[in-house]
Design a protein around this motif. Structure first.
Motif, PDB file in Angstrom:
ATOM      1  N   SER A 154     -12.129  -0.768  31.484  1.00 50.13           N
ATOM      2  CA  SER A 154     -10.845  -1.035  30.854  1.00 50.13           C
ATOM      3  C   SER A 154     -10.388   0.190  30.074  1.00 50.13           C
ATOM      4  CB  SER A 154     -10.962  -2.209  29.882  1.00 50.13           C
ATOM      5  OG  SER A 154     -11.415  -3.357  30.550  1.00 50.13           O
ATOM      6  N   ARG A 155      -9.115   0.269  29.876  1.00 51.57           N
ATOM      7  CA  ARG A 155      -8.514   1.310  29.031  1.00 51.57           C
ATOM      8  C   ARG A 155      -7.876   0.584  27.853  1.00 51.57           C
ATOM      9  NH1 ARG A 155      -3.284   3.638  29.079  1.00 51.57           N
ATOM     10  NH2 ARG A 155      -2.848   2.446  30.971  1.00 51.57           N
ATOM     11  N   VAL A 156      -8.170   1.063  26.656  1.00 46.49           N
ATOM     12  CA  VAL A 156      -7.607   0.476  25.445  1.00 46.49           C
ATOM     13  C   VAL A 156      -6.659   1.507  24.828  1.00 46.49           C
ATOM     14  CG1 VAL A 156      -8.097  -0.436  23.150  1.00 46.49           C
ATOM     15  CG2 VAL A 156      -9.631  -0.963  25.071  1.00 46.49           C
ATOM     16  N   LEU A 157      -5.421   1.090  24.628  1.00 43.34           N
ATOM     17  CA  LEU A 157      -4.382   1.956  24.078  1.00 43.34           C
ATOM     18  C   LEU A 157      -3.989   1.455  22.698  1.00 43.34           C
ATOM     19  CD1 LEU A 157      -2.166   4.175  24.327  1.00 43.34           C
ATOM     20  CD2 LEU A 157      -0.748   2.440  25.462  1.00 43.34           C
ATOM     21  N   TRP A 158      -4.062   2.332  21.700  1.00 39.59           N
ATOM     22  CA  TRP A 158      -3.689   2.004  20.312  1.00 39.59           C
ATOM     23  C   TRP A 158      -2.518   2.896  19.945  1.00 39.59           C
ATOM     24  CZ3 TRP A 158      -8.023   1.277  16.167  1.00 39.59           C
ATOM     25  CH2 TRP A 158      -7.473   0.919  14.941  1.00 39.59           C
ATOM     26  N   ILE A 159      -1.413   2.291  19.578  1.00 43.07           N
ATOM     27  CA  ILE A 159      -0.214   3.023  19.168  1.00 43.07           C
ATOM     28  C   ILE A 159       0.133   2.611  17.746  1.00 43.07           C
ATOM     29  CG2 ILE A 159       2.251   3.424  19.583  1.00 43.07           C
ATOM     30  CD1 ILE A 159       1.738   2.725  22.544  1.00 43.07           C
ATOM     31  N   ALA A 160       0.411   3.585  16.898  1.00 49.20           N
ATOM     32  CA  ALA A 160       0.820   3.299  15.512  1.00 49.20           C
ATOM     33  C   ALA A 160       2.008   4.185  15.153  1.00 49.20           C
ATOM     34  CB  ALA A 160      -0.333   3.544  14.552  1.00 49.20           C
ATOM     35  N   ASP A 161       3.027   3.574  14.589  1.00 46.74           N
ATOM     36  CA  ASP A 161       4.181   4.290  14.034  1.00 46.74           C
ATOM     37  C   ASP A 161       4.138   4.086  12.531  1.00 46.74           C
ATOM     38  OD1 ASP A 161       5.190   4.992  16.592  1.00 46.74           O
ATOM     39  OD2 ASP A 161       6.080   3.000  16.772  1.00 46.74           O
TER      40      ASP A 161
ATOM     41  N   GLY B 171       0.808  -1.212   0.000  1.00 51.58           N
ATOM     42  CA  GLY B 171       0.000   0.000   0.000  1.00 51.58           C
ATOM     43  C   GLY B 171       0.839   1.258   0.000  1.00 51.58           C
ATOM     44  N   ARG B 172       0.231   2.367   0.396  1.00 53.33           N
ATOM     45  CA  ARG B 172       0.898   3.682   0.371  1.00 53.33           C
ATOM     46  C   ARG B 172       1.871   3.887   1.519  1.00 53.33           C
ATOM     47  NH1 ARG B 172      -3.807   7.721   0.365  1.00 53.33           N
ATOM     48  NH2 ARG B 172      -2.085   9.174   0.550  1.00 53.33           N
ATOM     49  N   LEU B 173       1.731   3.114   2.591  1.00 55.75           N
ATOM     50  CA  LEU B 173       2.625   3.259   3.741  1.00 55.75           C
ATOM     51  C   LEU B 173       3.969   2.596   3.429  1.00 55.75           C
ATOM     52  CD1 LEU B 173      -0.003   2.353   6.464  1.00 55.75           C
ATOM     53  CD2 LEU B 173       1.082   4.597   6.185  1.00 55.75           C
ATOM     54  N   THR B 174       5.048   3.307   3.717  1.00 53.41           N
ATOM     55  CA  THR B 174       6.378   2.707   3.555  1.00 53.41           C
ATOM     56  C   THR B 174       6.821   2.013   4.836  1.00 53.41           C
ATOM     57  OG1 THR B 174       7.424   4.800   4.130  1.00 53.41           O
ATOM     58  CG2 THR B 174       7.088   4.338   1.779  1.00 53.41           C
ATOM     59  N   HIS B 175       6.175   2.363   5.972  1.00 53.04           N
ATOM     60  CA  HIS B 175       6.402   1.692   7.244  1.00 53.04           C
ATOM     61  C   HIS B 175       5.136   1.812   8.078  1.00 53.04           C
ATOM     62  CE1 HIS B 175       8.352   0.287  10.928  1.00 53.04           C
ATOM     63  NE2 HIS B 175       7.655   1.243  11.521  1.00 53.04           N
ATOM     64  N   HIS B 176       4.788   0.732   8.750  1.00 49.21           N
ATOM     65  CA  HIS B 176       3.660   0.780   9.688  1.00 49.21           C
ATOM     66  C   HIS B 176       3.805  -0.364  10.678  1.00 49.21           C
ATOM     67  CE1 HIS B 176      -0.255  -0.387  11.312  1.00 49.21           C
ATOM     68  NE2 HIS B 176      -0.564   0.894  11.227  1.00 49.21           N
ATOM     69  N   ASN B 177       3.761  -0.047  11.936  1.00 50.33           N
ATOM     70  CA  ASN B 177       3.589  -1.056  12.971  1.00 50.33           C
ATOM     71  C   ASN B 177       2.658  -0.462  14.022  1.00 50.33           C
ATOM     72  OD1 ASN B 177       6.283   0.401  13.667  1.00 50.33           O
ATOM     73  ND2 ASN B 177       5.517  -0.361  15.636  1.00 50.33           N
ATOM     74  N   ALA B 178       1.844  -1.321  14.603  1.00 48.63           N
ATOM     75  CA  ALA B 178       0.853  -0.835  15.555  1.00 48.63           C
ATOM     76  C   ALA B 178       0.617  -1.883  16.632  1.00 48.63           C
ATOM     77  CB  ALA B 178      -0.464  -0.527  14.833  1.00 48.63           C
ATOM     78  N   SER B 179       0.109  -1.401  17.752  1.00 51.29           N
ATOM     79  CA  SER B 179      -0.286  -2.304  18.829  1.00 51.29           C
ATOM     80  C   SER B 179      -1.579  -1.798  19.443  1.00 51.29           C
ATOM     81  CB  SER B 179       0.805  -2.393  19.903  1.00 51.29           C
ATOM     82  OG  SER B 179       0.975  -1.147  20.540  1.00 51.29           O
TER      83      SER B 179
END
Length: 139
Positions: free
Chosen positions: A96-103, A77-85
């Protein structure tokens, strides 16, 4: 590299939320229906189709049941880098607390991806809180 951190509090137990998150092939039915319209599984990969027409091929990096943490990377796709949690934490009173992190790269895509993350978390909150309420009413 853009780094997006978003979190939301959900009125559901961490175990309940984690069961939906860890069911990686059911995003469109258990976690974020309407925001995600289809999820297909291939070995080690899920293909997610969003309501806006975007299709993402997501490599499942880790499903950590002890930490209630899912890690994935978008490939192609258009992203050259992507990682997420996405990680689920216990809060007081059964919440609960839900944390979404994306680089990601390129940085220019961060506003659009960030808006999708916010929308996805809101849909998760509505879906999970509604399903918990329905379960309580059906007892």
């Amino acid at each position: 590299m853009a780094s997006i951190h978003q979190e939301i509090s959900i009125d559901a137990s961490p175990e309940y939320i984690w069961a939906a998150v860890a069911d990686v092939g059911a995003v469109h039915t258990r976690l974020a229906p309407g925001f995600v319209v289809d999820t297909q599984l291939e070995p080690g990969v899920r293909i997610v189709t969003f309501a806006n027409g975007l299709v993402a091929r997501e490599l499942i990096v880790a499903i950590d049941h002890d930490r209630r943490r899912l890690v994935w990377a978008i490939v192609g796709g258009r992203l050259t880098h992507h990682n997420a949690s996405l990680q689920v934490f216990a809060e007081d009173a059964g919440r609960s607390r839900v944390l979404w992190i994306a680089d990601l790269l390129p940085d220019e895509l961060a506003p659009n991806i960030g808006a999708m993350i916010v929308q996805g978390l809101r849909v998760m909150q509505q879906t999970l809180e509604h399903s918990v309420a329905q379960a309580i009413l059906s007892r």
